[in-house]
Design an enzyme around this catalytic site. Structure first.
Site, PDB file in Angstrom:
ATOM      1  CD  GLN A 133       4.774   0.209 -14.422  1.00 29.12           C
ATOM      2  OE1 GLN A 133       4.111  -0.501 -13.687  1.00 29.12           O
ATOM      3  NE2 GLN A 133       5.580  -0.279 -15.334  1.00 29.12           N
ATOM      4  CG  HIS A 175       2.209   4.189 -10.449  1.00 34.90           C
ATOM      5  ND1 HIS A 175       2.884   3.000 -10.550  1.00 34.90           N
ATOM      6  CD2 HIS A 175       1.040   4.014 -11.120  1.00 34.90           C
ATOM      7  CE1 HIS A 175       2.140   2.139 -11.244  1.00 34.90           C
ATOM      8  NE2 HIS A 175       1.030   2.736 -11.599  1.00 34.90           N
ATOM      9  CB  CYS A 243      -1.549  21.964   4.384  1.00 35.32           C
ATOM     10  SG  CYS A 243      -1.627  23.231   3.115  1.00 35.32           S
TER      11      CYS A 243
HETATM   12 ZN    ZN Z   1      -3.757  22.967   2.263  1.00 39.19          ZN
END
Ligand code: ZN
Length: 383
Positions: A133, A175, A243
């Protein structure tokens, strides 16, 4: 507004605790562990949680009594992080600003003895598969040390949401992992190190503060998800980079998120399926250092019991599985028991894996988390 509650632990029923083995001398507990692992015939699946990483200086969310070790800690919820609004943007600024300062200690953390022992069980083929986890990458670092010694290629685990073949010593990060990030628009992945550099380049004042923290050792309190607590800090001026792939395609406002499952977020289907698959393939479960408070881990214990498989826990403090029929538990620190067991194994077995394990049994590094009252008041945070 949807209310999401952080899972709390039910009161401990405790009838399954192996009270004798919880207080027995370590060699006796190690012998019981040995008998259990022998019965697993090389198909024991290990499941770990935050308790394993505490000795690496990474704080557990929950202390011995099952309560949050820091009652003032308010994690950011998934819904807040991805909200497409000015409010969501503020949450993202706050998350990435804190995480920018909180990540380096997690990035630089070293596997502790218990990580090395669990990697040894993997390398020796005693418990080759592991579900954790933890998002701190430390099981992977420990196994990499052993595999480097063995000079065998590592099997990469799939990133969250992506099904990929697991290697012979699979590590499934239930996770997710802090080591990578992705954008929500196109799923474009990059390493956290690359994104960390981008965060620093956009926020020179914070970069300077991070450098000062590293130089002076004045570190703010770090939570296990790499988030830090900065009382009174103003995040409004923090700039979160977009991004790079998306902006190259002139698609803007892409949200970058670490490859970790947040509170209030469901597990990616691929990861959920892989976790159940590992349980199905296993002969039995060894559960180490976890309260199993999250349902994604707890349901694996239930599934194993429904399949008639043995479950042995070695963990301190109450656990959600304490009331599950047939779960056995040694209520104690796992490290010394694992070590005593492995000391016997390396005495009685031979082979390249045994040699590698013997060489690295002492390679784990113990580093306690900073005290609650640490020196954060003396750190100058950027405006
Ligand atoms: Zn992207």
């Amino acid at each position: 507004m949807v209310r999401i509650s952080i899972p709390n632990l039910p009161p401990s029923a405790g009838p399954r605790i192996l009270s004798g083995l919880s207080v027995a001398p370590v060699p006796e507990a190690a012998a019981a562990l040995g008998a259990f692992l022998d019965a697993g015939r090389g198909r024991t699946l290990t499941i770990t949680g935050a308790g394993v990483s505490v000795d690496s200086g990474i704080r557990a969310y929950r202390g011995k009594e099952g309560a949050y070790s820091n009652p003032n800690y308010k994690p950011i919820f998934y819904g807040e992080l991805v909200e497409d609004s000015a409010r969501g943007e503020m949450f993202r600024k706050r998350y990435w600003a804190r995480s920018f300062l909180g990540y380096p200690p997690v990035r630089d953390a070293l596997p502790n003895p218990t990580h090395m022992y669990i990697a040894s069980l993997q390398a020796l083929g005693i418990a080759p598969a592991l579900i954790t986890q933890n998002v701190d990458n430390l099981h992977r670092k420990a196994l990499a040390l052993l595999e480097a010694r063995l000079r065998t290629p590592t099997g990469d685990a799939p990133p969250p949401g992506h099904a990929a073949p697991l290697g012979p010593r699979p590590i499934l990060e239930l996770h997710g992992t802090l080591a990578r990030v992705h954008c929500l628009r196109g799923g474009h992945e990059q390493t956290r190190d690359a994104f960390q550099a981008a965060l620093g380049a956009e926020n020179p004042a914070w970069e300077a503060a991070a450098r000062e923290m590293e130089e002076t050792g004045n570190k703010p309190r770090t939570n296990p998800d790499g988030d830090v607590e900065l009382p009174g800090a103003d995040y409004t001026t923090f700039r979160v980079p977009e991004c790079a792939v998306c902006s190259g395609q002139r698609k803007h406002n892409s949200i970058v998120k670490p490859n970790v499952v947040f509170f209030g977020e469901t597990l990616p289907e691929g990861v959920k399926d892989a976790s159940f698959h590992l349980v199905e393939q296993a002969s039995q479960l060894l559960v180490v250092g976890t309260s199993l408070a999250t349902y994604s881990a707890f349901r694996l214990i239930k599934a194993a019991r429904e399949q008639g498989k043995s479950v042995l826990m070695i963990s301190q403090g109450p656990s959600r599985a304490d009331a599950v029929d047939g779960v056995e538990k040694m209520e104690r620190k796992a490290g010394p028991v694992l070590r005593a067991y492995l000391d016997e194994v390396v005495k009685t077995r031979t082979g390249a894996e045994v040699d590698a394990v013997r060489a690295l049994l002492d390679a784990g590094v113990t580093r306690r988390p900073p005290d609650v009252e640490d020196s954060r008041e003396h750190v100058q945070y950027p405006p």
